[in-house]
Scaffold this motif. Sequence first.
Motif, PDB file in Angstrom:
ATOM      1  N   LEU A 529      57.068  16.992  57.019  1.00 33.05           N
ATOM      2  CA  LEU A 529      55.660  17.390  56.953  1.00 33.05           C
ATOM      3  C   LEU A 529      55.386  18.174  55.680  1.00 33.05           C
ATOM      4  O   LEU A 529      54.373  17.943  54.998  1.00 33.05           O
ATOM      5  CB  LEU A 529      55.300  18.218  58.188  1.00 33.05           C
ATOM      6  N   GLN A 530      56.280  19.060  55.315  1.00 35.15           N
ATOM      7  CA  GLN A 530      56.117  19.821  54.070  1.00 35.15           C
ATOM      8  C   GLN A 530      56.175  18.912  52.845  1.00 35.15           C
ATOM      9  O   GLN A 530      55.384  19.057  51.900  1.00 35.15           O
ATOM     10  CB  GLN A 530      57.193  20.903  53.979  1.00 35.15           C
ATOM     11  N   LEU A 531      57.099  17.952  52.873  1.00 28.55           N
ATOM     12  CA  LEU A 531      57.198  17.006  51.754  1.00 28.55           C
ATOM     13  C   LEU A 531      55.932  16.165  51.646  1.00 28.55           C
ATOM     14  O   LEU A 531      55.467  15.855  50.537  1.00 28.55           O
ATOM     15  CB  LEU A 531      58.420  16.097  51.944  1.00 28.55           C
ATOM     16  N   GLY A 532      55.362  15.788  52.805  1.00 32.53           N
ATOM     17  CA  GLY A 532      54.118  15.027  52.796  1.00 32.53           C
ATOM     18  C   GLY A 532      52.976  15.809  52.180  1.00 32.53           C
ATOM     19  O   GLY A 532      52.185  15.273  51.398  1.00 32.53           O
ATOM     20  N   LEU A 533      52.880  17.091  52.515  1.00 30.86           N
ATOM     21  CA  LEU A 533      51.840  17.946  51.938  1.00 30.86           C
ATOM     22  C   LEU A 533      52.029  18.101  50.435  1.00 30.86           C
ATOM     23  O   LEU A 533      51.057  18.071  49.660  1.00 30.86           O
ATOM     24  CB  LEU A 533      51.851  19.309  52.627  1.00 30.86           C
ATOM     25  N   GLU A 536      51.014  14.798  48.660  1.00 29.37           N
ATOM     26  CA  GLU A 536      49.562  14.607  48.555  1.00 29.37           C
ATOM     27  C   GLU A 536      48.949  15.561  47.541  1.00 29.37           C
ATOM     28  O   GLU A 536      47.982  15.201  46.860  1.00 29.37           O
ATOM     29  CB  GLU A 536      48.918  14.796  49.926  1.00 29.37           C
ATOM     30  N   LYS A 537      49.519  16.761  47.444  1.00 28.33           N
ATOM     31  CA  LYS A 537      48.996  17.702  46.453  1.00 28.33           C
ATOM     32  C   LYS A 537      49.137  17.145  45.044  1.00 28.33           C
ATOM     33  O   LYS A 537      48.213  17.217  44.230  1.00 28.33           O
ATOM     34  CB  LYS A 537      49.726  19.040  46.578  1.00 28.33           C
ATOM     35  N   ARG A 541      46.404  15.208  41.971  1.00 27.36           N
ATOM     36  CA  ARG A 541      46.321  15.920  40.697  1.00 27.36           C
ATOM     37  C   ARG A 541      46.148  14.901  39.574  1.00 27.36           C
ATOM     38  O   ARG A 541      47.099  14.483  38.931  1.00 27.36           O
ATOM     39  CB  ARG A 541      47.580  16.771  40.472  1.00 27.36           C
ATOM     40  N   GLN A 542      44.933  14.475  39.372  1.00 27.65           N
ATOM     41  CA  GLN A 542      44.637  13.476  38.351  1.00 27.65           C
ATOM     42  C   GLN A 542      43.183  13.614  37.928  1.00 27.65           C
ATOM     43  O   GLN A 542      42.376  14.250  38.584  1.00 27.65           O
ATOM     44  CB  GLN A 542      44.872  12.067  38.889  1.00 27.65           C
ATOM     45  N   THR A 587      39.715  14.239  48.709  1.00 24.51           N
ATOM     46  CA  THR A 587      40.460  14.502  47.471  1.00 24.51           C
ATOM     47  C   THR A 587      40.808  15.973  47.295  1.00 24.51           C
ATOM     48  O   THR A 587      41.319  16.368  46.240  1.00 24.51           O
ATOM     49  CB  THR A 587      39.641  14.032  46.252  1.00 24.51           C
ATOM     50  N   LYS A 588      40.478  16.795  48.315  1.00 26.39           N
ATOM     51  CA  LYS A 588      40.783  18.230  48.288  1.00 26.39           C
ATOM     52  C   LYS A 588      40.136  18.926  47.089  1.00 26.39           C
ATOM     53  O   LYS A 588      40.722  19.813  46.462  1.00 26.39           O
ATOM     54  CB  LYS A 588      42.297  18.455  48.274  1.00 26.39           C
ATOM     55  N   ALA A 589      38.905  18.514  46.787  1.00 26.69           N
ATOM     56  CA  ALA A 589      38.169  19.132  45.678  1.00 26.69           C
ATOM     57  C   ALA A 589      37.519  20.420  46.181  1.00 26.69           C
ATOM     58  O   ALA A 589      36.501  20.396  46.879  1.00 26.69           O
ATOM     59  CB  ALA A 589      37.106  18.165  45.144  1.00 26.69           C
TER      60      ALA A 589
END
Length: 690
Positions: A529-533, A536-537, A541-542, A587-589
């Motif tokens: 789960l941590q690796l998945g987060l 995605e982070k 980042r683009q 997109t976590k903006a």
Amino acid sequence: MRFLNVALIKLCLVFLLGVLIGFYAEFSSGSIIAIFGTALFLFIFAFIRATKNIFQDVFFEITAYLVFFCIGLVTVYLHKPENQPNHYIHYAKNANSEDIIKVTITERLKDGFYAEKYIAEASEAHKNLSEEEKFSRKKLTGKILINISKDSADLNLKVGDELLIPADLEEINQPLNPYQFNYRKYMENLGVLRQIDLSKSQIEILKDENWQFKALAEKWRNKSISSLSMYSFQPEEMAIIQALILGNRREISTETYENYAAAGAVHILAVSGLHVGIILLILNWLLRPVEFLPKGRYLKMAIIVLLLWGFAFIAGLSPSVIRAVTMFSFLAIGMQLKRKTSALNTLFMSLLVLLLINPYYIFQVGFQLSYLAVFAIVTIQPKLYNLYVPKNKIPDYFWKILSVSIAAQIGVLPLSLYYFHQFPGLFFVTNLVLLPFIGLILGLGILVIFLALINALPHFLAQFYGSCIAAMNRFVDVVAAQEVFVLDDIPFSALITVLAYLLIIFGIILIYKLNFRNLSLFLIAIIFLQLGLIFEKFHFRQSEALVFHKSRGTVLGFRNNDTLTLFTSENIQSNEELFLKNYKVATKADTVISKKMHNIYNFTGEKLLVVDSAAVYNFSGFKPDILLLTNSPKINLARLASETDLKQIIADGSNYRSYVEQWKQTAENKKIPFHYTGEKGAFVSSAKSD
């Protein structure tokens, strides 16, 4: 967990895996026959071999799993429209403007802004209709979405009505902006692949009476609603009664629905497992004296199952009601037979039966939430309850309610965040207050409807019931008003949802059997789960530049990591436009900056020129790579293209369609790629950050 049949659950899970692979992999009829035939042959061989062996080996078990996996594949293959020879998608390829399809209305959906919406089942195709010729008929199957303009609303169509409609069906529109709700996919999961927009003049009603079971159920539901309308219920009270007991949510206002969602009580508005489970408990208590009769337990079981399906009939036999009643019919049978079996066995058996009937259920949100909630209650609630066992009955009663609410919330939380991006922080308060009274409200509501149908409902009882519903609405409004406890716009992707459920499942296994192996699996799930987060982070980042689609408006977006800058032709707020809100959350903006439009942009390394209604495009020394046309500028596009070296022409939703068609033809003549956001969706250009 006592009496748990692990083998049954494994077989159901393997079947479920076969269903999922069946949807995402393509198989020909020959390959399906070969795969299933081979699996069946191996299973029969293993079965015969097992009868002759004193000690069993793993071969028989493997072949059993293989057969159930193949049953899942075959089930999906048979239900896919492209594999059904009489499905209308095969007929529609060669249909012409004179062809007509005969359909039967099976469900009415919530109205849109401009049209009433229905789902209809195709039954026949009629070709060459004329006075001189007989009908040339072809049997058809498949569901169609029918949109009827509201100026034709006096048709008053009902479930069971048979219609003749034109055969020129269209595909359901795709979302035109990134991360927007995909209505086409949603309808596909309901088995609906095509739609048609109609006016009154295009519809011929063959008959408005149909004695199919579902039509009769809808007729009784409408009669119940009509009977209730004779009493002094307020509009919002009437809407909640229809949703709570009759399964009709069309009349609920958007504000009321949002308040229930914010308070964590939206499950009350949909007739589902909660309602059917409460009704099952009420019936089990009321019919306890029947157990003292000869074979009373079997008689009680039959009466309960019959009454549960009677409730489903009154609620209109909607898919969600049928799913819930099927699931709890299995539980009711298990309760009355007193067999030494786990509720999980019954839960997985009902899951297997429902997916055999319709594998598309697996993609429906209500189905997923219902089964996950019940699964969590069965597995988590007992352990949670045992953490603290009150000695007095009243605290014990409320602790049971709270533990059930927490367990159910754990079960549905990842999926709720994925679909709705919202967490109601006061859900436990809402459930603690409302759940003790839901049984009373449901039972009293069924009595009120029954008395209203026979014109014997006392006005004082109607007023009392209306005041109960009004009090529930007021309480929900108060809880929903505490906005600080409502966490919304939470980004939660499909990957994180899957990893979160792995963590929950391994956590459940760990609390039932604490050992090194289970602890290791739980810790590995946390790491994944941590690796998945982390993945995605970095994935988001683009740098990305977009021309969004907005009807009668222009919106350009430039995202750099978690900062989104919007250039608009008007003052648009990202939280006011749903397509911008969806993009921002996905997109976590975190930071959104709004600016006014100008003419020249750096579009991820290429020069973008915006030409609006002012038609100004001649900037000294500036040679654009991309041309964006907005607000229907009157320009000579052929000459502009000849004077520049354009790589792309874009037209957004602010332009007249006639202009767009002219520009499209010009671009084709000049061999320049043309992108119209009203057809192809938002134009997106990405570049990785340094």
